[in-house]
Design a protein around this motif. Structure first.
Motif, short mmCIF file in Angstrom:
data_model
loop_
_atom_site.label_atom_id
_atom_site.label_comp_id
_atom_site.label_asym_id
_atom_site.label_seq_id
_atom_site.Cartn_x
_atom_site.Cartn_y
_atom_site.Cartn_z
N CYS A 12 0.81 -1.22 0.00
CA CYS A 12 0.00 0.00 0.00
C CYS A 12 0.84 1.27 0.00
CB CYS A 12 -0.94 0.00 1.20
SG CYS A 12 -2.16 -1.34 1.15
N GLY A 13 2.16 1.13 0.05
CA GLY A 13 3.03 2.30 0.01
C GLY A 13 2.87 3.20 1.21
N GLU A 14 2.85 2.59 2.39
CA GLU A 14 2.63 3.37 3.61
C GLU A 14 3.88 4.09 4.10
OE1 GLU A 14 0.27 1.61 6.72
OE2 GLU A 14 -0.60 0.16 5.32
N THR A 15 5.06 3.68 3.66
CA THR A 15 6.31 4.32 4.06
C THR A 15 7.12 4.65 2.80
OG1 THR A 15 7.43 2.17 4.27
CG2 THR A 15 6.39 3.08 6.25
N PRO A 16 7.94 5.70 2.85
CA PRO A 16 8.72 6.07 1.67
C PRO A 16 9.87 5.11 1.38
CG PRO A 16 9.28 7.49 3.51
CD PRO A 16 8.13 6.63 3.97
N ASP A 17 10.33 4.41 2.39
CA ASP A 17 11.47 3.51 2.23
C ASP A 17 11.00 2.07 2.26
OD1 ASP A 17 13.29 5.69 2.23
OD2 ASP A 17 13.15 5.77 4.42
N ARG A 18 11.45 1.29 1.28
CA ARG A 18 11.09 -0.12 1.20
C ARG A 18 12.32 -0.93 0.82
NH1 ARG A 18 7.11 2.74 -1.00
NH2 ARG A 18 8.12 2.74 -3.04
N PRO A 19 12.33 -2.21 1.23
CA PRO A 19 13.44 -3.07 0.80
C PRO A 19 13.39 -3.28 -0.71
CG PRO A 19 11.75 -4.36 1.91
CD PRO A 19 11.38 -2.92 2.10
N ARG A 20 14.50 -3.72 -1.27
CA ARG A 20 14.62 -3.87 -2.72
C ARG A 20 13.54 -4.78 -3.31
NH1 ARG A 20 19.77 -6.71 -5.81
NH2 ARG A 20 18.89 -6.66 -7.91
N HIS A 21 13.17 -5.81 -2.57
CA HIS A 21 12.23 -6.79 -3.13
C HIS A 21 10.79 -6.30 -3.12
CE1 HIS A 21 12.08 -7.75 1.25
NE2 HIS A 21 10.79 -7.86 0.99
N ALA A 22 10.51 -5.22 -2.40
CA ALA A 22 9.13 -4.79 -2.22
C ALA A 22 8.72 -3.76 -3.27
CB ALA A 22 8.94 -4.21 -0.83
N ARG A 23 7.49 -3.86 -3.73
CA ARG A 23 6.94 -2.89 -4.66
C ARG A 23 5.68 -2.27 -4.06
NH1 ARG A 23 4.71 -4.62 -10.51
NH2 ARG A 23 6.81 -5.54 -10.62
N ALA A 24 5.57 -0.95 -4.19
CA ALA A 24 4.36 -0.27 -3.72
C ALA A 24 3.35 -0.24 -4.86
CB ALA A 24 4.70 1.15 -3.28
N PHE A 25 2.14 -0.75 -4.57
CA PHE A 25 1.05 -0.72 -5.54
C PHE A 25 0.05 0.38 -5.20
CE2 PHE A 25 2.95 -4.86 -5.75
CZ PHE A 25 2.88 -5.22 -7.09
N GLY A 26 0.35 1.15 -4.16
CA GLY A 26 -0.48 2.27 -3.75
C GLY A 26 0.42 3.35 -3.17
N ASP A 27 -0.19 4.43 -2.67
CA ASP A 27 0.59 5.54 -2.12
C ASP A 27 -0.08 6.11 -0.88
OD1 ASP A 27 2.49 7.48 -1.74
OD2 ASP A 27 1.83 8.76 -3.40
N LEU A 28 -0.27 5.24 0.11
CA LEU A 28 -0.87 5.70 1.36
C LEU A 28 0.02 6.68 2.10
CD1 LEU A 28 -2.66 2.58 2.91
CD2 LEU A 28 -3.63 4.48 1.63
N HIS A 29 1.31 6.64 1.84
CA HIS A 29 2.22 7.57 2.51
C HIS A 29 1.83 9.01 2.19
CE1 HIS A 29 5.80 9.30 4.27
NE2 HIS A 29 6.14 9.83 3.12
N SER A 30 1.59 9.31 0.91
CA SER A 30 1.20 10.67 0.53
C SER A 30 -0.16 11.04 1.12
CB SER A 30 1.15 10.79 -1.00
OG SER A 30 2.44 10.66 -1.55
N LEU A 31 -1.08 10.07 1.11
CA LEU A 31 -2.39 10.34 1.70
C LEU A 31 -2.28 10.60 3.19
CD1 LEU A 31 -4.63 7.69 -0.13
CD2 LEU A 31 -4.53 10.15 -0.55
N ASN A 32 -1.45 9.83 3.87
CA ASN A 32 -1.28 10.02 5.31
C ASN A 32 -0.64 11.37 5.62
OD1 ASN A 32 -2.40 7.55 6.00
ND2 ASN A 32 -0.45 6.46 5.93
N LYS A 33 0.26 11.82 4.74
CA LYS A 33 0.85 13.15 4.92
C LYS A 33 -0.22 14.23 4.76
CE LYS A 33 4.81 14.23 3.13
NZ LYS A 33 5.92 14.41 2.16
N LEU A 34 -1.10 14.04 3.80
CA LEU A 34 -2.19 15.00 3.61
C LEU A 34 -3.12 15.00 4.83
CD1 LEU A 34 -3.16 14.43 -0.14
CD2 LEU A 34 -2.06 16.45 0.86
N VAL A 35 -3.42 13.80 5.35
CA VAL A 35 -4.26 13.70 6.54
C VAL A 35 -3.61 14.41 7.72
CG1 VAL A 35 -5.20 12.09 8.24
CG2 VAL A 35 -5.43 11.59 5.81
N ALA A 36 -2.31 14.19 7.91
CA ALA A 36 -1.59 14.84 9.01
C ALA A 36 -1.60 16.35 8.85
CB ALA A 36 -0.15 14.31 9.06
N ALA A 37 -1.43 16.83 7.62
CA ALA A 37 -1.43 18.27 7.38
C ALA A 37 -2.82 18.85 7.64
CB ALA A 37 -0.99 18.56 5.95
N GLN A 38 -3.86 18.16 7.22
CA GLN A 38 -5.22 18.62 7.46
C GLN A 38 -5.55 18.63 8.94
OE1 GLN A 38 -8.03 19.57 5.38
NE2 GLN A 38 -6.30 20.05 4.04
#
Length: 278
Positions: free
Chosen positions: A206-232
């Protein structure tokens, strides 16, 4: 769906049983992810993921979110130091609805659990918490000697009674050959596509963190959404504080008043009460 009795003697449905997973070995690729909350478990179920794994203490929450998915309850490596601790935690998780138990401990712990007819998933390859013995976080099986040592470890876990293995960051070609020859149901976490199950943490998917191990792929971008939630959240709290300070909140529309004769009667009553006690 298969109907089974769980360890608390409840008649329940499961998408897979341990026997199913063994029968499907080498026949069909399955998917597995983590789930540690009602929401994560429900999302995995609704997305059609085959298998889920999470911390043993979260078994009840996972069962609420995904009542019919095959769930492996993980016993944290430092959390249950003695054999008694491990056995008690395993029985508690199975009672709460787990279908199997994961442990990163050695064959003696696997054997102890297997003797109780608990389906056990072991952990081979890179075990991050034991990575000091490997010289750090790295792929396992790059040399023939190390790959043969790994193969021997698979056979020891088979002999101990494990039915499945989390195979982490093993060289893909080595993993593929081992998976063909081992009786263990292999779950690849960063070990290529030659295993029986392809496993990835939900936080990575789900892409919850900006850093991932080499083998991992993010199929989403919850990190950006969570940043927006925190800013709001920060903006809303700041605006609330400022509105209170300048008298803009609460307004007339956000207050209820007694008003009229009722309020006058209240004031008169307060005055009378004060005079009588003065």
């Amino acid at each position: 769906m298969k109907r089974i009795y769980d360890w608390d003697a409840r008649s329940v449905l499961r998408n897979y049983t341990a026997a199913d997973l063994k029968a499907l070995k080498g026949q069909r690729k399955l998917t597995q992810t983590t789930a540690n909350s009602v929401e994560e478990a429900a999302a995995a179920r609704d997305a059609g993921i085959d298998l889920i794994m999470g911390n043993a203490q979260n078994t009840k929450a996972v069962r609420e979110g995904a009542p019919d998915m095959f769930f492996t309850a993980a016993l944290g490596l430092p959390d249950y130091p003695t054999e008694t601790d491990v056995l008690r935690a395993a029985f508690a998780a199975m009672k709460d609805g787990a279908d199997s138990i994961y442990t990163a401990r050695g064959p003696h712990i696997v054997e102890m659990l297997a003797r109780e007819d608990i389906p056990v998933m072991c952990h081979l390859g890179l075990v991050p918490r034991k990575s000091t013995w490997k010289g750090g976080l790295r792929a396992i099986g790059k040399t023939a000697e190390e790959a043969l040592e790994l193969w021997a470890a698979f056979r020891r876990m088979e002999d101990a009674g494990a039915f499945a293995v989390e195979a982490e960051v093993i060289c893909a070609d080595v993993m593929a050959e081992i998976s063909k020859r081992t009786s263990l149901v292999t779950s690849s976490l960063g070990s290529g596509d030659g295993a029986d199950i392809i496993y990835l943490f939900q936080t990575d998917i789900c892409g919850e963190t900006p850093d991932r191990p080499r083998h991992a792929r993010a199929f989403g971008d919850l990190h950006s959404l969570n940043k927006l939630v925190a800013a709001q959240r920060l903006e809303a709290l700041s605006r609330f504080r400022e509105a209170v300070q300048v008298g803009e909140y609460p307004t007339h529309q956000e207050k209820t008043t007694a008003g009229g004769s009722n309020f006058k009667e209240f004031l008169q009553g307060m005055t009378t009460s004060r005079d009588s006690t003065g």
